[in-house]
Design a protein around this motif. Structure first.
Motif, mmCIF file in Angstrom:
data_model
loop_
_atom_site.group_PDB
_atom_site.id
_atom_site.type_symbol
_atom_site.label_atom_id
_atom_site.label_comp_id
_atom_site.label_asym_id
_atom_site.label_seq_id
_atom_site.Cartn_x
_atom_site.Cartn_y
_atom_site.Cartn_z
ATOM 1 N N ARG A 1 0.700 -1.175 0.140
ATOM 2 C CA ARG A 1 -0.012 0.148 0.046
ATOM 3 C C ARG A 1 0.843 1.236 -0.040
ATOM 4 O O ARG A 1 0.563 2.087 -0.607
ATOM 5 C CB ARG A 1 -1.074 0.021 1.042
ATOM 6 N N TRP B 1 -1.314 -1.361 -5.734
ATOM 7 C CA TRP B 1 -2.925 -1.770 -5.207
ATOM 8 C C TRP B 1 -3.163 -3.184 -5.513
ATOM 9 O O TRP B 1 -3.903 -3.750 -4.850
ATOM 10 C CB TRP B 1 -3.763 -0.935 -5.902
ATOM 11 N N LYS C 1 2.162 1.784 -3.386
ATOM 12 C CA LYS C 1 0.923 2.120 -4.309
ATOM 13 C C LYS C 1 0.767 1.045 -5.122
ATOM 14 O O LYS C 1 0.468 1.188 -6.312
ATOM 15 C CB LYS C 1 1.127 3.862 -4.916
#
Length: 171
Positions: free
Chosen positions: A147, A152, A150
């Protein structure tokens, strides 16, 4: 046999959430619904400091009216759910009021024989021995890293893996 799969409180909630004059829909689905309902209650109670029961006079009165109306426990349970919504609303603005209302919720629920466990104990029941705590912690750490990077897709994959293991994450 049902107690091998579900906590006794789940069965108790299933029984009290139906009116005593009505037939009880005793099935796997109804047990899952009862478990889900208790999870909502305990999730609202989790993380709140111990407090003296206070506030919620309207809820207390409505709960009493429901119980005085031919032991209308389904209506009483509906009042308890309204209290949960209010606790969740107050949690963001007034932790003291949320804690007092949570104590009131537990006091009313005790009349039905529910919500007497520690929230974390209830929510984690059935997980012991089925998952490796170190593995779960490692996956949570990896998800947090994904996370922060980033990434995802990786974060979602790990969350799905944890969900399949019976672990629910709250971000």
């Amino acid at each position: 046999e049902v107690l091998e799969k579900y906590q006794p409180e789940v069965v108790r909630y299933l029984l009290v959430s139906s009116h005593y004059r009505s037939p009880i829909n005793y099935s796997e689905d109804s047990l899952k619904e009862a478990k889900g309902a208790l999870e909502r209650f305990y999730t609202a109670l989790r993380g709140l400091p111990e407090a003296t029961a206070q506030g919620g006079d309207t809820f207390v009165a409505r709960f009493g009216e429901a119980m005085d109306d031919d032991f209308n426990s389904p209506e009483a349970c509906a009042v308890l759910f309204e209290m949960v919504r209010e606790i969740n609303r107050l949690r963001d603005t007034d932790m003291r009021a949320a804690s007092g209302l949570a104590a009131q919720l537990k006091a009313l629920a005790s009349l039905l024989g529910i919500l007497q466990m520690d929230p974390d104990a209830f929510l984690q029941a059935g997980v012991e021995g089925k998952v490796n705590a170190a593995e779960v912690e490692a996956l949570i750490a990896a998800r947090l890293q994904a996370r922060s990077d980033k990434n995802w897709a990786e974060s979602d994959r790990i969350r799905d893996q944890l969900t399949a293991m019976g672990v629910v994450l709250e971000d």
